[in-house]
Design a protein around this motif. Structure first.
Motif, PDB file in Angstrom:
ATOM      1  N   ARG A  37      35.650  66.530  56.338  1.00  0.00           N
ATOM      2  CA  ARG A  37      36.327  67.256  55.380  1.00  0.00           C
ATOM      3  C   ARG A  37      38.037  67.431  55.723  1.00  0.00           C
ATOM      4  O   ARG A  37      38.738  67.810  54.844  1.00  0.00           O
ATOM      5  N   GLU A  38      38.502  67.214  57.091  1.00  0.00           N
ATOM      6  CA  GLU A  38      39.866  67.457  57.367  1.00  0.00           C
ATOM      7  C   GLU A  38      40.517  66.312  57.038  1.00  0.00           C
ATOM      8  O   GLU A  38      41.863  66.194  57.195  1.00  0.00           O
ATOM      9  N   MET A  39      39.769  65.260  56.604  1.00  0.00           N
ATOM     10  CA  MET A  39      40.713  63.959  56.201  1.00  0.00           C
ATOM     11  C   MET A  39      40.935  63.651  54.868  1.00  0.00           C
ATOM     12  O   MET A  39      40.047  64.230  53.973  1.00  0.00           O
ATOM     13  N   VAL A  40      42.104  63.099  54.539  1.00  0.00           N
ATOM     14  CA  VAL A  40      42.202  62.578  53.080  1.00  0.00           C
ATOM     15  C   VAL A  40      41.469  61.486  52.660  1.00  0.00           C
ATOM     16  O   VAL A  40      40.678  60.771  53.400  1.00  0.00           O
ATOM     17  N   VAL A  41      41.011  61.303  51.393  1.00  0.00           N
ATOM     18  CA  VAL A  41      39.876  60.516  50.932  1.00  0.00           C
ATOM     19  C   VAL A  41      40.249  59.159  51.459  1.00  0.00           C
ATOM     20  O   VAL A  41      39.423  58.443  51.961  1.00  0.00           O
ATOM     21  N   GLU A  42      41.302  58.887  51.082  1.00  0.00           N
ATOM     22  CA  GLU A  42      41.769  57.315  51.298  1.00  0.00           C
ATOM     23  C   GLU A  42      41.798  56.947  52.844  1.00  0.00           C
ATOM     24  O   GLU A  42      41.142  55.875  53.487  1.00  0.00           O
ATOM     25  N   GLU A  43      42.284  57.939  53.760  1.00  0.00           N
ATOM     26  CA  GLU A  43      42.394  57.937  54.924  1.00  0.00           C
ATOM     27  C   GLU A  43      40.816  57.902  55.483  1.00  0.00           C
ATOM     28  O   GLU A  43      40.724  57.052  56.495  1.00  0.00           O
ATOM     29  N   TYR A  44      39.917  58.475  54.903  1.00  0.00           N
ATOM     30  CA  TYR A  44      38.601  58.454  55.367  1.00  0.00           C
ATOM     31  C   TYR A  44      37.967  57.013  55.224  1.00  0.00           C
ATOM     32  O   TYR A  44      37.187  56.529  55.990  1.00  0.00           O
ATOM     33  N   LEU A  45      38.324  56.648  54.022  1.00  0.00           N
ATOM     34  CA  LEU A  45      37.559  55.182  53.553  1.00  0.00           C
ATOM     35  C   LEU A  45      38.080  54.087  54.246  1.00  0.00           C
ATOM     36  O   LEU A  45      37.511  53.318  54.925  1.00  0.00           O
ATOM     37  N   ARG A  46      39.266  54.290  54.878  1.00  0.00           N
ATOM     38  CA  ARG A  46      39.931  53.234  55.872  1.00  0.00           C
ATOM     39  C   ARG A  46      39.347  53.265  57.218  1.00  0.00           C
ATOM     40  O   ARG A  46      38.707  52.411  57.604  1.00  0.00           O
ATOM     41  N   PHE A  47      39.068  54.732  57.378  1.00  0.00           N
ATOM     42  CA  PHE A  47      38.118  54.771  58.757  1.00  0.00           C
ATOM     43  C   PHE A  47      37.023  54.089  58.604  1.00  0.00           C
ATOM     44  O   PHE A  47      36.223  53.372  59.440  1.00  0.00           O
ATOM     45  N   CYS A  48      36.204  54.457  57.543  1.00  0.00           N
ATOM     46  CA  CYS A  48      34.829  53.645  57.353  1.00  0.00           C
ATOM     47  C   CYS A  48      34.824  52.264  57.226  1.00  0.00           C
ATOM     48  O   CYS A  48      34.254  51.603  57.791  1.00  0.00           O
TER      49      CYS A  48
END
Length: 312
Positions: free
Chosen positions: A92-103
């Protein structure tokens, strides 16, 4: 295994001590299929999905994903799976684009930026891609959850209760996304909402006490839901035995105010013959209503319970 068969489950069982949660089930899911997986609480539905996803080991049996045995080739089999549990695994603390890059990095995608852009477009996340996940609506969080499940273009997508808690508009968008996903993949959709399965899936399975009690196409299930009863109102009704003699009528239940509930075979509708007899006999027919079986009624008849939901 046929090249179009993306999931093959053979003699699958899971025990917890002396309790058998899943008992010797067998089924296949092919490319292009959306399988609706239903079951009452504690039936073994979630346990089965966890075993297919590779997060829970079976006691006995074999699971093949995209042609790979899950126990012999776990990395290749799991790489072909995209999984959305009931609670989306988002930060929840991550930005959508940042989270998807992480995935994408977790899946060792060769072109991360391209993969993220593609899944943002697929899941209609462009307007929220730079927002914190924790500030998004439940519907958008579900879409982010689906995005992480498909970012590595898996051939098998497993979605556990993907529309739970969403408003009608969000549900329609998730349904459309699921249909799009099935074009080149197979999708397993777990839901406690019977209408959801009826609206989206082309194949349905019901599990009860660890056993598969129904494995049917949606069209086959709809055939089971065909009308088998008529509600009839007559001003001058004949004797019940006269009604029973009409071709196609199996049983007649007499009710108050000259009303009758008539049972017949699904493939032998006596409505036309009944109307002819009523006119000829001056019975004063003023109401004839087919009684359709709902998906809920079929479920209750098969399981003996009207309780659906999560659980093992």
């Amino acid at each position: 295994m046929n090249s179009d068969t993306l999931i093959s489950v053979q003699n699958l069982s899971r025990d917890y001590g002396n309790f058998c949660a899943v008992n010797n089930i067998n089924f296949e899911v092919k490319r292009g299929e959306i399988l609706g997986f239903l079951g009452p609480n504690g039936a073994g539905k979630t346990t089965t999905m966890q075993m297919i996803a590779g997060t829970l080991a079976p006691t006995t049996g074999q699971i093949s994903v995209a042609g790979y045995d899950l126990l012999d080739y776990p990395l290749k089999a799991k790489a072909a799976i995209g999984y959305l549990p009931e609670q989306p695994p988002v930060y929840r603390e991550m930005v959508v684009e940042e989270y998807l890059r992480f995935c994408a990095k977790l899946h060792q995608m060769p072109e991360i930026t391209k993969a993220v852009s593609k899944v943002i477009e697929q899941c209609d996340l462009k307007t929220v891609q730079r927002r914190l996940i924790g500030n998004l609506s439940k519907g958008y969080q579900q879409r982010v959850g689906i995005a992480q499940a498909i970012i590595h273009t898996p051939r098998v997508v497993i979605l556990d209760e993907p529309t739970i808690g969403l408003d009608p508009k969000e549900i329609l968008k998730i349904r459309e996304l699921i249909r799009d996903l099935s074009e080149e993949r197979c999708v397993i959709l777990s839901s406690h909402i019977l209408q959801e399965v009826q609206a989206v899936c082309n194949h349905v399975q019901i599990i009860e006490r660890g056993r598969l009690i129904l494995n049917e196409t949606t069209s086959g299930l709809l055939a089971q839901m065909q009308t088998t009863h008529l509600e009839v109102a007559l001003r001058r009704p004949p004797d019940v035995q006269v009604l029973k003699q009409i071709q196609g009528i199996e049983e007649v239940e007499e009710r108050e105010n000259n009303r009758f509930r008539i049972q017949h075979a699904a493939d032998n509708d006596p409505a036309e013959a009944l109307v002819e007899k009523a006119v000829a006999g001056n019975w004063g027919l003023h109401e004839l209503i087919p009684e359709h079986r709902s998906l809920e009624q079929v479920f209750v008849e098969l399981t003996g319970t009207d309780e659906l939901g999560g659980g093992n």
